[in-house]
Design a protein around this motif. Structure first.
Motif, short mmCIF file in Angstrom:
data_model
loop_
_atom_site.label_atom_id
_atom_site.label_comp_id
_atom_site.label_asym_id
_atom_site.label_seq_id
_atom_site.Cartn_x
_atom_site.Cartn_y
_atom_site.Cartn_z
N GLY A 67 9.28 -10.53 -11.80
CA GLY A 67 9.55 -11.28 -10.56
C GLY A 67 11.03 -11.99 -10.88
O GLY A 67 11.68 -12.01 -11.96
N PHE A 68 11.75 -12.04 -9.95
CA PHE A 68 13.26 -12.58 -9.80
C PHE A 68 13.36 -13.67 -8.42
O PHE A 68 12.23 -13.71 -7.67
CB PHE A 68 14.21 -11.68 -9.91
CG PHE A 68 14.48 -10.60 -8.63
CD1 PHE A 68 15.42 -11.04 -7.69
CD2 PHE A 68 13.71 -9.71 -8.60
CE1 PHE A 68 15.62 -10.29 -6.51
CE2 PHE A 68 14.00 -8.80 -7.61
CZ PHE A 68 14.73 -9.01 -6.59
N ASP A 105 0.82 -1.04 -0.18
CA ASP A 105 0.06 0.03 0.04
C ASP A 105 0.77 1.21 0.16
O ASP A 105 1.95 1.38 0.47
CB ASP A 105 -0.98 0.03 1.34
CG ASP A 105 -1.93 -0.97 1.15
OD1 ASP A 105 -2.23 -1.41 -0.09
OD2 ASP A 105 -3.03 -1.08 1.95
N VAL A 106 0.26 2.26 -0.70
CA VAL A 106 1.11 3.62 -0.78
C VAL A 106 0.26 4.60 -0.11
O VAL A 106 -0.86 4.69 -0.37
CB VAL A 106 1.13 3.84 -2.35
CG1 VAL A 106 1.91 5.28 -2.59
CG2 VAL A 106 2.06 2.74 -3.12
N ASP A 128 0.64 -3.11 -7.95
CA ASP A 128 0.49 -4.57 -8.65
C ASP A 128 1.89 -5.22 -8.11
O ASP A 128 2.73 -4.66 -7.99
CB ASP A 128 0.18 -4.04 -10.15
CG ASP A 128 0.47 -5.77 -10.84
OD1 ASP A 128 -0.30 -6.63 -10.37
OD2 ASP A 128 1.30 -5.79 -11.68
N ASN A 129 1.70 -6.44 -7.77
CA ASN A 129 2.81 -7.32 -7.53
C ASN A 129 2.91 -8.70 -8.45
O ASN A 129 2.09 -9.47 -8.60
CB ASN A 129 2.68 -7.85 -6.07
CG ASN A 129 3.93 -8.46 -5.53
OD1 ASN A 129 4.93 -8.56 -6.30
ND2 ASN A 129 3.98 -8.52 -4.14
N PRO A 130 4.21 -8.74 -9.24
CA PRO A 130 4.37 -9.79 -10.08
C PRO A 130 4.53 -11.03 -9.33
O PRO A 130 4.23 -12.09 -10.21
CB PRO A 130 5.83 -9.38 -10.73
CG PRO A 130 5.97 -7.99 -10.46
CD PRO A 130 5.35 -7.52 -9.20
N PHE A 175 11.09 -15.84 -3.16
CA PHE A 175 10.19 -14.99 -4.22
C PHE A 175 10.70 -13.68 -4.12
O PHE A 175 10.67 -13.20 -2.88
CB PHE A 175 8.91 -15.38 -4.22
CG PHE A 175 8.44 -16.73 -5.08
CD1 PHE A 175 8.41 -16.49 -6.46
CD2 PHE A 175 8.25 -17.62 -4.22
CE1 PHE A 175 7.78 -17.64 -6.90
CE2 PHE A 175 7.71 -18.79 -4.95
CZ PHE A 175 7.53 -18.82 -6.09
N ALA A 176 10.98 -12.73 -5.11
CA ALA A 176 11.13 -11.40 -4.89
C ALA A 176 10.76 -10.67 -6.40
O ALA A 176 10.35 -11.62 -7.26
CB ALA A 176 12.69 -11.26 -4.85
N ALA A 177 10.85 -9.41 -6.45
CA ALA A 177 10.21 -8.96 -7.42
C ALA A 177 10.81 -7.22 -7.66
O ALA A 177 10.93 -6.81 -6.66
CB ALA A 177 8.59 -8.80 -7.59
#
Length: 329
Positions: free
Chosen positions: A221-222, A148-149, A165-167, A210-212
């Motif tokens: 994502g990476f 959240d921003v 949005d989250n990959p 998991f990361a992004a």
């Protein structure tokens, strides 16, 4: 996330919730100096870092607990922190005549408001990660996983303005091991100011975290190589764009441990599986506790300083500590 040994929800945003946020309240705090990082030793060099000092702090106000992330303002003194109890903590650090950490001042605590400018429950207010950038305070939550921003200034009295949005696929998040790290890359780095998130213990089939990258042309994502038994608890960028990842381990036999890895800027891209050199590693023979927060500020001599904070889980057997190191190379 609470450690298992100290652990004594339903719905969407606002279940349950209070309609009005309480007014800002200040918190009194006491602190004592930590002059040795390694118990019984005057040594100051540990791997790539030089220990500069620290403090152990406490308060009679029970709300001062469970620090999950900390971010400093450009002045390197004033800071914003989020607590996994669903609150903001703001304040500034104090230094002695030699420039060492000596205390905290002007501490204020406010509830983190959810959508509708309402006070939320533990389920929807479990704040774990924080990033500050122009006009925004960006918070990563677990349990009800989201980013959240909030407006900055004004986050203390406002709900989020948007959810990013989250990959990372939602199905990959573990209940108490989701987005532990939210960090804003430098504008001059290859990521051009984009936000990065890393999960605490949400793993792919190969055991990687998991990361992004959340924005920009490199959005996607990476993965971060996980070295058992460590999990990620926070991260921060160096001025040149390298990423520092704070990690923690815990077992009943081995107790607590922490380490920091340095991940090269050029390796952070969609689809990558990244690793990094270990800058420092410490166990309970050192002045650590449940280390959960990390930020980077610029020291007076021009070198990056790392400031770490612990999460005491509101448990009398644990400590709130703040430690400062200088990156030597």
């Amino acid at each position: 996330m609470k450690l298992a040994r100290f652990a004594l929800c339903l719905g969407l945003y606002g279940i349950p919730a209070s309609p009005v946020a309480p007014a800002t309240e200040t918190v009194s705090v006491t602190a004592r100096a930590i002059t040795q990082f390694k118990a019984g030793s005057k040594e100051t060099r540990f791997g790539s870092l030089e220990f500069l000092g620290g403090i152990q702090f406490s308060s009679s106000d029970g709300r001062l607990q469970s620090l999950s992330a900390i971010r400093f303002r450009p002045d390197g003194r004033n800071f914003v922190s989020v607590l996994d109890t669903g609150e903001w903590l703001t304040g500034r650090i104090e230094r002695d005549a030699a420039g060492r950490l000596s205390g905290l001042a002007e501490l204020s605590i406010n509830p983190i408001l959810i959508r509708g400018d309402r006070v939320g429950s533990k389920y929807n207010s479990d704040a774990e990660g924080l990033a500050l950038r122009k006009g925004q305070a960006v918070v990563g939550f677990e349990q009800l996983h989201r980013i959240d921003v909030y407006p900055d200034p004004g986050f203390e009295q406002s709900g989020p303005r948007t959810t990013l949005d989250n990959p990372i696929p939602r199905r990959e998040f573990r209940m108490n091991a989701g987005m532990e790290t939210v960090a804003a890359s430098p504008e001059t780095s290859p990521l051009k100011g984009s936000l990065v998130v890393v999960t605490e213990h949400s793993l792919d089939d190969e055991g990687n975290l998991f990361a992004a990258i959340l924005e920009g042309p490199l959005k996607g994502g990476f993965k971060v190589v996980r070295h058992d038994p460590y999990d990620a608890t926070d991260g921060a960028f160096l001025p040149g764009g390298d990423f520092l990842l704070l990690e923690r381990r815990f077992s009943y036999l081995g107790g607590l441990g922490m380490r920091i890895r340095r991940i090269k800027a050029g390796t952070l891209r969609p689809g990558a599986v990244v690793n990094g050199e270990v800058l420092i590693e410490a166990d309970m023979g050192y002045a650590i506790d449940n280390m959960e927060g990390l930020d980077v500020i610029l020291g007076a001599e021009g070198k990056p300083h790392l400031i770490l904070v612990s999460d005491d889980n509101g448990n009398i057997l644990q400590r709130n500590v703040m430690l400062e190191f200088r990156l030597m190379n």
